[in-house]
Design a protein around this motif. Structure first.
Motif, short mmCIF file in Angstrom:
data_model
loop_
_atom_site.label_atom_id
_atom_site.label_comp_id
_atom_site.label_asym_id
_atom_site.label_seq_id
_atom_site.Cartn_x
_atom_site.Cartn_y
_atom_site.Cartn_z
N HIS A 41 0.86 -1.18 0.00
CA HIS A 41 0.00 0.00 0.00
C HIS A 41 0.91 1.24 0.00
CE1 HIS A 41 -2.75 3.09 1.52
NE2 HIS A 41 -3.72 2.33 1.00
N PRO A 42 0.54 2.27 -0.74
CA PRO A 42 1.45 3.41 -0.86
C PRO A 42 1.63 4.19 0.44
CG PRO A 42 -0.63 3.85 -2.01
CD PRO A 42 -0.63 2.41 -1.62
N GLY A 61 -6.38 -16.70 -12.21
CA GLY A 61 -5.77 -16.15 -11.00
C GLY A 61 -5.61 -14.65 -11.08
N VAL A 62 -5.16 -14.10 -9.97
CA VAL A 62 -4.92 -12.65 -9.90
C VAL A 62 -3.57 -12.36 -10.56
CG1 VAL A 62 -4.55 -10.69 -8.37
CG2 VAL A 62 -6.29 -12.41 -7.82
N ARG A 63 -3.60 -11.69 -11.69
CA ARG A 63 -2.36 -11.48 -12.44
C ARG A 63 -1.81 -10.05 -12.28
NH1 ARG A 63 -1.19 -15.70 -16.08
NH2 ARG A 63 -2.36 -17.51 -15.33
N ALA A 64 -2.61 -9.15 -11.76
CA ALA A 64 -2.14 -7.76 -11.65
C ALA A 64 -2.83 -7.06 -10.50
CB ALA A 64 -2.43 -7.02 -12.96
N LEU A 65 -2.09 -6.21 -9.82
CA LEU A 65 -2.63 -5.40 -8.73
C LEU A 65 -2.13 -3.97 -8.90
CD1 LEU A 65 -1.88 -7.72 -5.66
CD2 LEU A 65 -4.16 -7.23 -6.59
N ALA A 66 -2.97 -3.00 -8.52
CA ALA A 66 -2.52 -1.61 -8.57
C ALA A 66 -3.34 -0.77 -7.60
CB ALA A 66 -2.66 -1.05 -9.99
N PHE A 67 -2.67 0.17 -6.96
CA PHE A 67 -3.35 1.16 -6.13
C PHE A 67 -3.43 2.48 -6.87
CE2 PHE A 67 -2.10 -1.45 -2.38
CZ PHE A 67 -3.34 -1.46 -1.74
N ASP A 68 -4.45 3.25 -6.53
CA ASP A 68 -4.42 4.64 -6.98
C ASP A 68 -3.47 5.41 -6.06
OD1 ASP A 68 -5.94 4.73 -4.67
OD2 ASP A 68 -7.31 6.25 -5.45
N GLN A 69 -3.23 6.64 -6.41
CA GLN A 69 -2.21 7.41 -5.69
C GLN A 69 -2.56 7.55 -4.21
OE1 GLN A 69 -1.78 11.50 -6.91
NE2 GLN A 69 0.46 11.39 -6.75
N ALA A 70 -3.83 7.68 -3.92
CA ALA A 70 -4.25 7.88 -2.53
C ALA A 70 -4.32 6.57 -1.75
CB ALA A 70 -5.62 8.55 -2.51
N GLY A 71 -4.24 5.49 -2.45
CA GLY A 71 -4.33 4.19 -1.79
C GLY A 71 -5.75 3.83 -1.38
N LYS A 72 -6.70 4.47 -1.98
CA LYS A 72 -8.09 4.19 -1.62
C LYS A 72 -8.71 3.13 -2.53
CE LYS A 72 -9.09 8.72 0.38
NZ LYS A 72 -9.09 8.19 1.74
N ILE A 73 -8.24 3.06 -3.74
CA ILE A 73 -8.79 2.09 -4.69
C ILE A 73 -7.72 1.04 -5.01
CG2 ILE A 73 -9.66 1.75 -7.03
CD1 ILE A 73 -10.76 4.58 -6.91
N LEU A 74 -8.12 -0.20 -4.92
CA LEU A 74 -7.27 -1.31 -5.33
C LEU A 74 -7.88 -1.91 -6.58
CD1 LEU A 74 -4.98 -3.42 -4.83
CD2 LEU A 74 -6.67 -4.73 -3.52
N VAL A 87 -12.50 -3.29 -9.58
CA VAL A 87 -12.15 -2.05 -8.90
C VAL A 87 -12.76 -2.11 -7.51
CG1 VAL A 87 -12.29 0.46 -8.98
CG2 VAL A 87 -12.15 -0.84 -11.11
N VAL A 88 -11.89 -2.09 -6.51
CA VAL A 88 -12.33 -2.38 -5.14
C VAL A 88 -12.00 -1.20 -4.23
CG1 VAL A 88 -11.90 -3.91 -3.17
CG2 VAL A 88 -11.99 -4.86 -5.47
N ASP A 89 -12.93 -0.87 -3.35
CA ASP A 89 -12.64 0.09 -2.30
C ASP A 89 -11.72 -0.61 -1.29
OD1 ASP A 89 -13.72 2.75 -0.84
OD2 ASP A 89 -13.39 1.11 0.61
N PHE A 90 -10.53 -0.08 -1.11
CA PHE A 90 -9.54 -0.82 -0.34
C PHE A 90 -9.95 -0.98 1.12
CE2 PHE A 90 -5.53 -0.98 2.14
CZ PHE A 90 -5.14 -2.24 1.73
N VAL A 99 -5.36 -9.73 -18.36
CA VAL A 99 -4.77 -8.43 -18.00
C VAL A 99 -3.45 -8.77 -17.34
CG1 VAL A 99 -4.94 -6.41 -16.52
CG2 VAL A 99 -6.98 -7.29 -17.65
N HIS A 100 -2.37 -8.36 -17.98
CA HIS A 100 -1.05 -8.67 -17.40
C HIS A 100 -0.57 -7.57 -16.48
CE1 HIS A 100 -0.09 -12.36 -19.49
NE2 HIS A 100 -0.56 -11.84 -20.61
N MET A 101 -1.02 -6.35 -16.75
CA MET A 101 -0.55 -5.26 -15.91
C MET A 101 -1.58 -4.14 -15.93
SD MET A 101 3.33 -3.82 -15.84
CE MET A 101 4.09 -5.39 -15.49
N VAL A 102 -1.73 -3.51 -14.79
CA VAL A 102 -2.64 -2.35 -14.71
C VAL A 102 -1.97 -1.29 -13.85
CG1 VAL A 102 -3.91 -3.38 -12.75
CG2 VAL A 102 -5.00 -1.61 -14.16
N ARG A 103 -2.17 -0.05 -14.23
CA ARG A 103 -1.63 1.08 -13.47
C ARG A 103 -2.70 2.15 -13.37
NH1 ARG A 103 1.43 -1.98 -12.12
NH2 ARG A 103 3.66 -2.17 -12.43
N HIS A 104 -2.66 2.86 -12.24
CA HIS A 104 -3.52 4.04 -12.09
C HIS A 104 -2.72 5.26 -12.53
CE1 HIS A 104 -7.03 2.65 -9.64
NE2 HIS A 104 -6.22 1.61 -9.48
N HIS A 105 -3.27 6.00 -13.44
CA HIS A 105 -2.64 7.27 -13.80
C HIS A 105 -3.13 8.33 -12.83
CE1 HIS A 105 -1.54 10.87 -16.09
NE2 HIS A 105 -0.69 10.08 -16.75
#
Lengths: 371, 437
Positions: free
Chosen positions: A160-161, A205-218, A239-242, A261-267
């Motif tokens: 978590h950021p 399976g779960v292949r990718a994880l990413a947080f938004d900058q605030a760490g509120k969304i996983l 899209v999950v509320d962390f 989905v191999h990779m996901v990022r929050h811009h």
């Protein structure tokens, strides 16, 4: 397309500015935190580096000493951490002309290390593997801090950021949130839609994880599998509320042939960037806001996308893929009669406004190729 | 092609319409239940027969990995090479021989196995490859050769168990697979047990007592004799065989009772389809079935090959090593030829779906038991695993080798179909001597 999407597209539509050709294939390519290097872990036991400050990406001495594939790469400051499928973990000063490992752990895991993550303070390095373990190391010297057995093949770890909590994702679609001092998860998020037992095979399976900058969304990435073997499935983002673990939205970002989905990022601008690959020739780059039903950007012209890295300046991405025509049951031979393997085009794409200025200021940067 | 011509001739044995009507009415009136139940099992084995089986009765366990197991993730790993994939190789009980880390239990029994690493076959499609491999890819003579199971059933016969000579334990549905028999005729087809279960309606309906059942069978036999009078022997034999077999199967419903597998057995073989089916296969062998095919589907890993094999291979490893160990410990391996193979291997190159495609050019299979050397690896591929560097072996070589191992001289023995002599294995191929005792 809505005006809103048009506005986003005008600013963030990525335009290809260069292509690096890596042969043999690489698993993923990542910009360094300083933005001057692009580093890629490959199917040939090494981490390859390119200097991105020159007109054309210039390949530098690679980082050797690994075995198998190097799929897992993580950065902190000037340190690059790499891990391979035979269980070895290494840390490097990636800016050095001829880097040697700062430290190594020869058998960090029993076999395939799937992913690495560095805590936001740079103190800890987490790894997960096919041996169903999570390991925590001191990032500065590789000293093991603790390890625990999760009981499933683990694909992803991510810190978590802000809170220091660790998130893991496994083959059966379970996402666990851990405090570093405990072997029991703080809570669990059900992502089992990303898993299917088909005949003898565990699929997805779960292949990718990413947080938004605030760490509120996983955001959790994978596929909703239809079948094993030649895996087909719908590339999916959950899209999950962390804090609450509540599922806010499920984004299906392709058809069954687009698969993982191999990779996901929050811009930071509030949208998700994801890459997929599936049946050879398929795959896509998708930019979509978490609450939207449709992407504002969809690229189907770059097939077989395996990784996406956002440049630290926020204006450029690198997408590692596999070449077109990569599959077939025949015997592909070159003119000398040698068997032909595949390669990885690493596509460098700049967002719209940047691409225009790039083209104006650096006309020599076009398709470049190093191998 | 005399045989083909005969097949194409007007069929003088065809049923007159009125006979169909009679037969159908009688059939429906007299054999409901029994007819359906006819696909059961039978033939309790006396201890003396069992002893004889152990001593003389050569059998085959044919483990069919449908879709194409990757040789690089199994028998012929090339770690740290361009196409080697992510996995390590591990040492085995055979000094100097390494196999994939995905086969840790099999590695411990490598000294019992015979592996061929230099298969080079002709077909890279499933649709043609499956049949071509299992029929031994003979020269094209305009006839349809039998699958290996049907061939063995014909050449060695069912033995003394009275059980069907060729059974197939498979996921999904069961039924009678007469197509396997090719020109041998339906009698030599495979009796498939879907999910290892008994054929449906195997048991005699409770409404019928034994006397009723006997009466119905007498009526059926009379009807069969009449039916047989003006028909081809091949067809009527198959018909009689079906009922005889059914009678035997009805007496052996215990063979299908998976609830009697012990906890320990299930743990050793695996509580998955392949593990359970292999246990059913072991039972069939113990009961004296000549040829048992056990198969697994879902190995066509064009996509996500490495994660796919990471979950598929350990399950194969578990079931395969368990059956070889059990057959060995029970003294059966001497007479049971075990073969584990697919229709082809998988490409060295790794495609954009992180998968491997079909590759008949250089691949592997594993065997154990009857007539074979143990602890031998025949043939080799080049360092990248792209081509065979030793003598290439086609499936015809394997058929010669298997027939030899079973005591059948494939160089001289022939099928005779409608007067036409046909070699039982491709005449341009030969047995692989280094594999044979």
């Amino acid at each position: 397309m809505s005006e809103d999407h048009q506005r986003l597209l005008a600013k963030y539509e990525p335009k290809e500015i260069a292509v690096i050709t890596a042969q043999p294939q690489v698993a993923s390519a990542h910009f360094s935190p300083c933005g001057r290097y692009l580093c890629a872990g490959g199917y040939d036991r090494r981490v390859r580096r390119w200097d991105m400050t020159t007109d054309r990406p210039r390949e530098l001495a690679s980082l050797g000493g690994h075995d198998g594939w190097v799929e897992a790469i993580a950065f902190h400051g000037e340190t690059l951490y790499s891990a391979d499928t035979w269980g070895k973990l290494a840390a490097w000063k990636y800016t050095a002309a001829a880097p040697s490992p700062v430290w190594t752990v020869a058998q960090a895991h029993e076999g395939w290390i799937r992913q690495l993550a560095v805590s936001s303070d740079g103190q800890y390095l987490a790894s997960c593997g096919r041996d169903q373990k999570i390991q925590i190391f001191r990032a500065d010297n590789g000293e093991p801090v603790r390890q625990w057995f999760v009981g499933q093949d683990l694909f992803c770890v991510l810190f978590h950021p802000h809170t220091g909590q660790l998130v893991s994702g496994d083959l059966h679609g379970q996402v666990n949130i851990w405090e570093l001092g405990s072997e029991d998860p703080v809570r669990t998020v059900d992502a089992s839609v990303l898993f299917l037992q088909h005949r003898l095979q565990d699929v997805g399976g779960v292949r990718a994880l990413a947080f938004d900058q605030a760490g509120k969304i996983l955001t959790i990435g994978g596929t909703k599998p239809k079948n094993g073997g030649t895996v087909q499935g719908t590339p999916t983002l959950l899209v999950v509320d962390f804090e609450s673990g509540e599922l806010r939205n499920t984004l299906e970002i392709g058809g069954p042939a687009d698969c993982f989905v191999h990779m996901v990022r929050h811009h930071d601008a509030g949208f998700l960037m994801a890459v997929t690959s599936g049946t050879p020739g398929n795959g896509r780059i998708v930019f979509q806001r978490p609450a939207d039903a449709e992407p504002f950007y969809l690229n189907k012209n770059i097939p077989n996308c395996h990784s996406l890295s956002l440049h630290p300046d926020g204006n450029q991405i690198a997408v590692a893929a596999t070449n077109r025509g990569s599959n077939g049951n025949g015997r592909p031979l070159n003119a000398n009669g040698d068997y032909i393997g595949n390669y990885s085009p690493i596509h460098l794409l700049a967002f719209s406004d940047v691409a225009q200025s790039e083209q104006a200021s650096r006309p020599t940067v076009s398709k470049s190729s190093t191998s | 092609m005399a045989f083909k011509q005969e097949v194409n001739m007007t069929n003088k044995f065809r049923c007159p319409q009125q006979e169909h009507q009679i037969s159908r009415r009688r059939w429906l009136g007299t054999t409901v239940g029994t007819t359906v139940a006819s696909w059961g099992l039978g033939g309790l084995i006396q201890p003396s027969v069992a002893e004889s089986l152990r001593r003389d009765h050569k059998q085959v366990l044919f483990i069919w990995i449908d879709g194409g197991m990757s040789q690089l993730e199994s028998w012929d790993p090339k770690p740290n090479t361009e196409f080697g994939g992510p996995f390590r190789s591990i040492p085995t009980s055979l000094p100097g021989v390494y196999i994939s880390e995905l086969l840790p239990q099999t590695a411990q029994i490598m000294h019992k196995l015979a592996v061929v690493r230099s298969l080079c076959t002709q077909d890279n499609s499933h649709s043609a490859g499956v049949g071509r491999i299992q029929r031994g890819d003979p020269k094209d003579r305009g006839v349809t050769y039998p699958y290996f199971g049907s061939a063995v059933a014909n050449l060695l016969g069912p033995g003394e168990s009275a059980l069907p000579a060729y059974v197939w334990v498979k996921p999904g549905s069961g039924g009678f697979k007469h197509q396997d028999a090719g020109f041998l005729g339906p009698q030599y087809g495979a009796l498939a047990f879907g999910d290892g279960q008994a054929p449906s309606n195997l048991s005699r309906p409770e409404a019928f007592d034994a006397l009723d059942d006997q009466a119905r069978n007498r009526l059926r036999e009379a009807a069969n004799r009449r039916y047989a009078q003006n028909r081809r022997r091949k067809v009527t034999d198959a018909n009689t065989y079906v009922f005889d077999t059914a009678q035997t199967l009805m007496e052996r419903s215990d063979l299908f009772d998976q609830s009697t597998f012990t906890r320990q057995e299930l743990q050793r073989y695996g509580e998955h389809d392949l593990g359970r089916h292999m246990l059913v296969g072991r039972r069939m062998l113990e009961a004296g079935v000549r040829f048992v095919k056990v198969n697994s589907y879902g190995w066509d890993t064009h996509g996500d090959n490495f994660n796919g094999h990471a979950s598929l291979m350990p399950r194969f490893d578990q079931a395969f090593s368990a059956i070889v160990r059990d057959l060995s410990e029970r003294g059966m391996l001497e007479n049971v030829l075990v073969i584990a193979m697919s229709e082809f291997g998988r490409t060295p190159r790794i495609n954009g779906h992180i998968g491997r495609d079909h590759w008949p050019e250089a691949w592997s299979l594993a065997m154990a038991g009857c007539g074979l050397q143990s602890g031998v690896v025949a043939g080799a591929t080049n360092p990248l695993g792209t081509w065979v560097k030793s003598e290439e072996y086609d499936i015809g070589h394997m058929f010669h080798t298997w027939f030899h191992a079973l005591g059948i001289d494939a160089r001289h023995r022939e099928y005779v179909i409608n007067g036409q002599p046909l070699p039982i294995a491709h005449e341009d191929c030969h047995a692989i001597k280094e594999l044979l005792i």
